[in-house]
Design a protein around this motif. Structure first.
Motif, PDB file in Angstrom:
ATOM      1  N   VAL A 276       3.870 -32.996  27.834  1.00 51.45           N
ATOM      2  CA  VAL A 276       3.706 -32.306  29.101  1.00 51.45           C
ATOM      3  C   VAL A 276       3.634 -30.803  28.859  1.00 51.45           C
ATOM      4  CG1 VAL A 276       4.778 -31.814  31.333  1.00 51.45           C
ATOM      5  CG2 VAL A 276       4.870 -34.121  30.378  1.00 51.45           C
ATOM      6  N   GLU A 277       2.649 -30.158  29.426  1.00 54.37           N
ATOM      7  CA  GLU A 277       2.502 -28.714  29.280  1.00 54.37           C
ATOM      8  C   GLU A 277       2.789 -27.964  30.571  1.00 54.37           C
ATOM      9  OE1 GLU A 277      -1.368 -27.988  27.741  1.00 54.37           O
ATOM     10  OE2 GLU A 277      -0.992 -29.022  25.840  1.00 54.37           O
ATOM     11  N   GLU A 278       2.634 -28.631  31.703  1.00 57.27           N
ATOM     12  CA  GLU A 278       2.902 -28.032  33.006  1.00 57.27           C
ATOM     13  C   GLU A 278       3.932 -28.894  33.727  1.00 57.27           C
ATOM     14  OE1 GLU A 278       1.787 -25.238  34.090  1.00 57.27           O
ATOM     15  OE2 GLU A 278       0.265 -24.802  32.562  1.00 57.27           O
ATOM     16  N   LEU A 279       4.997 -28.272  34.179  1.00 54.17           N
ATOM     17  CA  LEU A 279       6.099 -29.038  34.755  1.00 54.17           C
ATOM     18  C   LEU A 279       5.714 -29.752  36.040  1.00 54.17           C
ATOM     19  CD1 LEU A 279       9.035 -29.720  34.181  1.00 54.17           C
ATOM     20  CD2 LEU A 279       9.714 -27.760  35.569  1.00 54.17           C
ATOM     21  N   HIS A 280       4.678 -29.267  36.748  1.00 55.51           N
ATOM     22  CA  HIS A 280       4.314 -29.899  38.014  1.00 55.51           C
ATOM     23  C   HIS A 280       3.442 -31.137  37.823  1.00 55.51           C
ATOM     24  CE1 HIS A 280       0.874 -27.112  37.263  1.00 55.51           C
ATOM     25  NE2 HIS A 280       0.184 -28.137  37.736  1.00 55.51           N
ATOM     26  N   GLN A 281       3.045 -31.396  36.588  1.00 56.67           N
ATOM     27  CA  GLN A 281       2.202 -32.568  36.336  1.00 56.67           C
ATOM     28  C   GLN A 281       2.964 -33.846  36.692  1.00 56.67           C
ATOM     29  OE1 GLN A 281       0.796 -32.560  32.344  1.00 56.67           O
ATOM     30  NE2 GLN A 281      -0.354 -30.656  32.540  1.00 56.67           N
ATOM     31  N   PRO A 282       2.254 -34.850  37.219  1.00 56.20           N
ATOM     32  CA  PRO A 282       2.929 -36.114  37.560  1.00 56.20           C
ATOM     33  C   PRO A 282       3.657 -36.737  36.368  1.00 56.20           C
ATOM     34  CG  PRO A 282       0.735 -36.045  38.520  1.00 56.20           C
ATOM     35  CD  PRO A 282       0.835 -34.847  37.625  1.00 56.20           C
ATOM     36  N   ALA A 283       3.146 -36.494  35.156  1.00 56.15           N
ATOM     37  CA  ALA A 283       3.793 -37.091  33.975  1.00 56.15           C
ATOM     38  C   ALA A 283       5.206 -36.566  33.780  1.00 56.15           C
ATOM     39  CB  ALA A 283       2.956 -36.795  32.726  1.00 56.15           C
ATOM     40  N   ALA A 284       5.485 -35.382  34.338  1.00 51.95           N
ATOM     41  CA  ALA A 284       6.825 -34.807  34.172  1.00 51.95           C
ATOM     42  C   ALA A 284       7.892 -35.668  34.820  1.00 51.95           C
ATOM     43  CB  ALA A 284       6.856 -33.402  34.750  1.00 51.95           C
ATOM     44  N   ARG A 285       7.520 -36.430  35.872  1.00 54.19           N
ATOM     45  CA  ARG A 285       8.500 -37.269  36.552  1.00 54.19           C
ATOM     46  C   ARG A 285       9.081 -38.332  35.619  1.00 54.19           C
ATOM     47  NH1 ARG A 285       4.496 -37.048  40.741  1.00 54.19           N
ATOM     48  NH2 ARG A 285       5.156 -35.636  42.404  1.00 54.19           N
ATOM     49  N   ALA A 286       8.307 -38.717  34.607  1.00 54.13           N
ATOM     50  CA  ALA A 286       8.795 -39.745  33.685  1.00 54.13           C
ATOM     51  C   ALA A 286       9.987 -39.257  32.881  1.00 54.13           C
ATOM     52  CB  ALA A 286       7.669 -40.173  32.737  1.00 54.13           C
ATOM     53  N   ALA A 287      10.188 -37.925  32.802  1.00 58.30           N
ATOM     54  CA  ALA A 287      11.288 -37.366  32.021  1.00 58.30           C
ATOM     55  C   ALA A 287      12.503 -37.043  32.876  1.00 58.30           C
ATOM     56  CB  ALA A 287      10.812 -36.110  31.292  1.00 58.30           C
ATOM     57  N   LEU A 288      12.461 -37.357  34.178  1.00 56.79           N
ATOM     58  CA  LEU A 288      13.590 -37.010  35.033  1.00 56.79           C
ATOM     59  C   LEU A 288      14.862 -37.759  34.653  1.00 56.79           C
ATOM     60  CD1 LEU A 288      12.035 -36.703  38.599  1.00 56.79           C
ATOM     61  CD2 LEU A 288      12.957 -34.884  37.148  1.00 56.79           C
ATOM     62  N   SER A 289      14.729 -38.864  33.931  1.00 54.04           N
ATOM     63  CA  SER A 289      15.915 -39.602  33.501  1.00 54.04           C
ATOM     64  C   SER A 289      16.780 -38.780  32.564  1.00 54.04           C
ATOM     65  CB  SER A 289      15.511 -40.910  32.812  1.00 54.04           C
ATOM     66  OG  SER A 289      14.719 -40.640  31.662  1.00 54.04           O
TER      67      SER A 289
END
Length: 307
Positions: A276-289
């Motif tokens: 992930v390079e941009e925190l607003h990317q949807p992929a960032a949600r996968a790291a919320l754990s």
């Protein structure tokens, strides 16, 4: 009587020669300490006083002990506290299985020789040092040598019962443990002791008086960003800044489990691992754990577009 040595003579304590030296050495281990914490660590070493570290979870209390052990060259011995912790798990215990086997051996030998076994003789045999099991506190007292000073981490002492505070008083006052059946075991070189507390209960005043003290506050944004750069150097500066800003927003929103610096480190590592390079990317949600550790917090913040 055990001969006591100046702990400053132990190998590795040269890096603890001054507050500035402590701060520099900790930084080399990836631990960024403010001047007041560096001074507290120096005094804990020089004055052979325990250092009580209080503050919210995830702000570096436990990791300080590991960094100090790397400096002293001695082992890191950890005692994780919990409700019901007692001397048999913290200080020492007897190896009952080995004692029973020894009794049977003595009885067999006595029978073969045709002589009775005296109660005093049997008690002396059973309470020999070889049958004494050293738990973390006693291990630390016996592990500090001139080649390396042990670091004893008494982690989350506030989780133990009030009575456990009293168990530590002899250790922290005299650097010794008294075993009624055996005698008093005293450290030749006292270990460096770090106690941590999240303040879920108040510690006894007698215990506090024996310790130096440091309060661990949540670092400000600049300090937290420097910590992330030190701990996750492969991450991009822009992403580090975004993680720090977002973690600050989460804390300000009052979650059930506010993320500490430990969680922001994990979050940044997870984002980097995901590419992930941009925190607003949807992929960032996968790291919320890595940063949200409560079901209500996940429901509240997990769908936020800014996360």
């Amino acid at each position: 009587m055990v001969e006591r040595h100046d702990p400053a003579q132990a190998a590795g304590d040269g890096v603890l020669s001054s507050p500035a030296a402590v701060r520099q050495a900790l930084a080399a281990q990836g631990y960024l300490a403010e001047p007041d914490l560096s001074a507290a660590c120096f005094l804990a070493s020089r004055l052979t006083r325990p250092l009580l570290c209080e503050g919210p979870p995830g702000v570096g209390k436990t990791s300080l002990a590991a960094a100090l052990a790397a400096l002293t060259g001695g082992p890191l011995i950890r005692l994780q506290c919990y409700d019901g912790l007692d001397s048999t798990h913290a200080l020492y215990d007897w190896d009952f299985a080995a004692q029973i086997l020894h009794i049977r051996t003595i009885e067999a030998q006595a029978k073969a020789l045709g002589r009775p076994i005296g109660a005093r003789e049997l008690a002396d045999e059973l309470h020999d040092r070889r049958f004494l099991l050293a738990r973390p506190v006693l291990q630390a007292l016996e592990s500090s040598t001139e080649r390396g000073r042990a670091v004893l981490l008494i982690d989350e002492i506030d989780r133990a019962d009030d009575e456990f505070d009293a168990l530590l008083l002899e250790v922290l006052s005299e650097w010794s443990v008294t075993v009624p059946e055996f005698g008093t075991i005293t450290a030749a070189i006292p270990p460096l002791v770090i106690l941590t507390s999240n303040r879920t209960r108040e510690l006894h005043d007698a215990l506090r008086r024996r310790c130096l003290y440091h309060w661990f506050a949540q670092p400000d944004a600049d300090q937290e960003e420097r910590i992330l750069a030190q701990r996750v150097p492969e991450s991009a500066a822009r992403l580090r800044a975004a993680v720090v800003a977002e973690a600050g927003r989460l804390r300000a929103a009052g979650p059930a489990k506010p993320p500490g610096t430990a969680e922001t480190i994990d979050w940044l590592r997870a984002l980097s691992a995901l590419g992930v390079e941009e925190l607003h990317q949807p992929a960032a949600r996968a790291a919320l754990s890595a940063v949200l550790k409560d079901a209500d917090d996940v429901a509240r913040f997990g769908g936020d577009d800014r996360a």
